[in-house]
Scaffold this active site. Structure first.
Site, PDB file in Angstrom:
ATOM      1  N   GLN A 140       0.834  -1.210   0.000  1.00  0.00           N
ATOM      2  CA  GLN A 140       0.000   0.000   0.000  1.00  0.00           C
ATOM      3  C   GLN A 140       0.870   1.262   0.000  1.00  0.00           C
ATOM      4  OE1 GLN A 140      -0.439  -2.683   1.893  1.00  0.00           O
ATOM      5  NE2 GLN A 140      -2.538  -2.955   2.559  1.00  0.00           N
ATOM      6  N   ASP A 186      -7.335   2.416  11.945  1.00  0.00           N
ATOM      7  CA  ASP A 186      -8.535   1.648  11.606  1.00  0.00           C
ATOM      8  C   ASP A 186      -9.514   1.709  12.759  1.00  0.00           C
ATOM      9  OD1 ASP A 186      -8.087   0.084   8.938  1.00  0.00           O
ATOM     10  OD2 ASP A 186      -6.188   0.239   9.980  1.00  0.00           O
ATOM     11  N   ASN A 195      -3.885  -0.086  13.884  1.00  0.00           N
ATOM     12  CA  ASN A 195      -3.545   0.331  12.514  1.00  0.00           C
ATOM     13  C   ASN A 195      -2.706  -0.768  11.882  1.00  0.00           C
ATOM     14  OD1 ASN A 195      -3.758   2.438  10.475  1.00  0.00           O
ATOM     15  ND2 ASN A 195      -1.575   2.779  10.754  1.00  0.00           N
TER      16      ASN A 195
HETATM   17  C1  RUB Z   1      -4.850   0.634   5.824  1.00  0.00           C
HETATM   18  C2  RUB Z   1      -4.453   1.282   7.093  1.00  0.00           C
HETATM   19  C3  RUB Z   1      -4.783   2.749   7.248  1.00  0.00           C
HETATM   20  C4  RUB Z   1      -6.107   2.894   8.016  1.00  0.00           C
HETATM   21  C5  RUB Z   1      -6.627   4.324   7.963  1.00  0.00           C
HETATM   22  O1  RUB Z   1      -4.705  -0.776   5.843  1.00  0.00           O
HETATM   23  O2  RUB Z   1      -3.944   0.671   8.007  1.00  0.00           O
HETATM   24  O3  RUB Z   1      -3.801   3.411   7.965  1.00  0.00           O
HETATM   25  O4  RUB Z   1      -7.088   2.054   7.457  1.00  0.00           O
HETATM   26  O5  RUB Z   1      -6.928   4.652   6.641  1.00  0.00           O
HETATM   27  P1  RUB Z   1      -5.245  -1.639   4.593  1.00  0.00           P
HETATM   28  P2  RUB Z   1      -7.913   5.831   6.237  1.00  0.00           P
HETATM   29  O6  RUB Z   1      -4.519  -1.160   3.374  1.00  0.00           O
HETATM   30  O7  RUB Z   1      -4.936  -3.057   4.909  1.00  0.00           O
HETATM   31  O8  RUB Z   1      -6.720  -1.371   4.507  1.00  0.00           O
HETATM   32  O9  RUB Z   1      -7.301   7.100   6.715  1.00  0.00           O
HETATM   33  O10 RUB Z   1      -7.961   5.740   4.742  1.00  0.00           O
HETATM   34  O11 RUB Z   1      -9.235   5.589   6.882  1.00  0.00           O
END
Ligand code: RUB
Length: 281
Positions: A140, A186, A195
Site C-alpha cells: 500500500q 482503523d 492500525n
Molecule cells: C490501511 C491502514 C490505514 C487505516 C486508515 O490498511 O492501516 O492506515 O485504514 O486509513 P489496509 P484511512 O490497506 O490493509 O486497509 O485514513 O484511509 O481511513
C-alpha cells in the site's frame, strides 16, 4: 415486468458482491474508503444480510460497523457521506497547523485521512517532504508514494525493514530522519489505536527518539467493542511456500496510547485522553 425486476435484483446482488470482494482483496483499502464503499453497497439493498456480509468482509473496521448501524437506524446515505467530507476538511485545517516548513514527515501504509491532509498542506504552500514505507506484503506504500508524488510532494519510500533508519535521529548526519510521524487508524479504542502491522514498531521508535507521533483519524473510528485482528492469507507472503514452514500474516496491530502525542480528528488536535473525553461528551 417480473423479468425486469429479477434482472434488477441480480444486478444489485452482483454490485454488492463486487464491493465485498474488492474489500476482501484489498482493492478497496483503508478504513475510510472501505466504509464509504460499504455505505454504497448497503444502500443498494438495505438489509440485515447485506450488513452482515459487509461486516464480515473486513473484521478490523469498526467505522464500517458504526456507519452501518447509523444507516440501519435511518440516517440517509447523503448525511453519512457528508460527514466524511466535513470531517476531512476539519482534519486538514488542524493538520496544517502541525506542519512546519522543512519538516520530514514519516507515514506508513496508506491512509486517506493522512494523505488528504498532506495534499491540503502542500496546496497551501507548506514545504515539507515525506518518508514512507512500502508496506509488504500488499505494498500500500506504493499507492501512498504515487499519490503524494502526483500532488508535487517530495517523497522517499523505504523498505519496511528500514523503518528505524528512516526515523532515527542518530542518522541525522546523513539527513535521514523524520521529525514528525503521521499515522492513520482503523480503530480508536479506550487504550490506544489499531492500525496496519508495523505501526507499533514505528510508535516505539517514535517514543524512543522523542519524535511526536500523531494519529490522523475520523472520530467515527472509535469503538468500545473488542476489535479482532485480521490475519490474512499466507499466499500473500509466500505463494506456494514449501510445506512445514509456518507463516504469520497479521494485517493490523494495537498501538498503546502512551506512544501517541495527539489525535487529529474533526474535534481538532487533542491528546489521547482529551479526545476520549470529547468523544464521550
Ligand atoms: C490501511 C491502514 C490505514 C487505516 C486508515 O490498511 O492501516 O492506515 O485504514 O486509513 P489496509 P484511512 O490497506 O490493509 O486497509 O485514513 O484511509 O481511513
Amino acid at each position: 415486468m417480473n423479468k425486469k425486476r429479477d434482472e434488477n435484483q441480480r444486478e444489485n446482488v452482483r454490485k454488492i458482491n463486487k464491493i465485498i470482494n474488492d474489500i476482501k482483496k484489498v482493492k478497496i483499502q483503508g478504513a475510510r474508503n472501505i466504509t464509504k464503499a460499504a455505505v454504497k453497497a448497503y444502500f443498494i439493498f438495505p438489509s440485515k444480510k447485506t450488513k452482515q456480509m459487509l461486516l464480515a468482509s473486513r473484521p478490523t473496521e469498526p467505522m464500517m460497523g458504526n456507519v452501518l448501524d447509523l444507516a440501519e437506524s435511518g440516517i440517509s446515505k447523503e448525511k453519512i457521506l457528508e460527514h466524511f467530507e466535513e470531517s476531512q476538511k476539519k482534519i486538514n485545517f488542524s493538520t496544517i497547523k502541525l506542519i512546519k516548513n522543512n519538516d520530514t514527515i514519516f507515514t506508513h501504509c496508506h491512509s486517506t485521512n493522512v494523505i488528504n491532509a498532506l495534499i491540503y498542506a502542500k496546496k497551501r504552500e507548506k514545504k515539507f517532504k515525506v518518508y514512507n514505507t512500502e508496506t509488504r506484503p500488499l505494498f500500500q506504500g506504493r499507492k501512498t508514494a504515487k499519490e503524494l508524488k502526483e500532488a508535487g510532494i517530495k517523497v522517499t519510500m523505504f523498505i519496511d525493514s528500514a523503518i528505524a533508519l528512516a526515523i532515527e535521529k542518530e542518522s541525522k548526519k546523513d539527513k535521514i530522519y523524520a521529525n514528525k510521524i503521521f499515522l492513520g487508524a482503523d480503530a480508536l479504542t479506550k487504550n490506544g489505536i489499531i492500525n496496519k502491522i508495523g505501526s507499533k514498531m514505528v510508535a516505539e521508535l517514535a517514543h524512543l527518539h522523542k519524535i511526536p507521533l500523531y494519529i490522523i483519524a475520523d472520530s467515527w473510528k472509535f469503538t468500545k467493542q473488542k476489535v479482532p485482528i485480521e490475519h490474512r492469507s499466507l499466499n500473500e507472503v509466500w505463494d506456494k511456500a514449501p510445506k512445514n514452514i509456518k507463516i504469520k500474516n497479521p494485517a493490523f496491530e494495537f498501538v498503546p496510547k502512551k506512544y501517541i502525542e495527539g489525535i487529529v480528528s474533526e474535534f481538532g488536535i487533542l491528546s489521547y485522553d482529551q479526545f476520549l473525553k470529547r468523544f464521550k461528551n
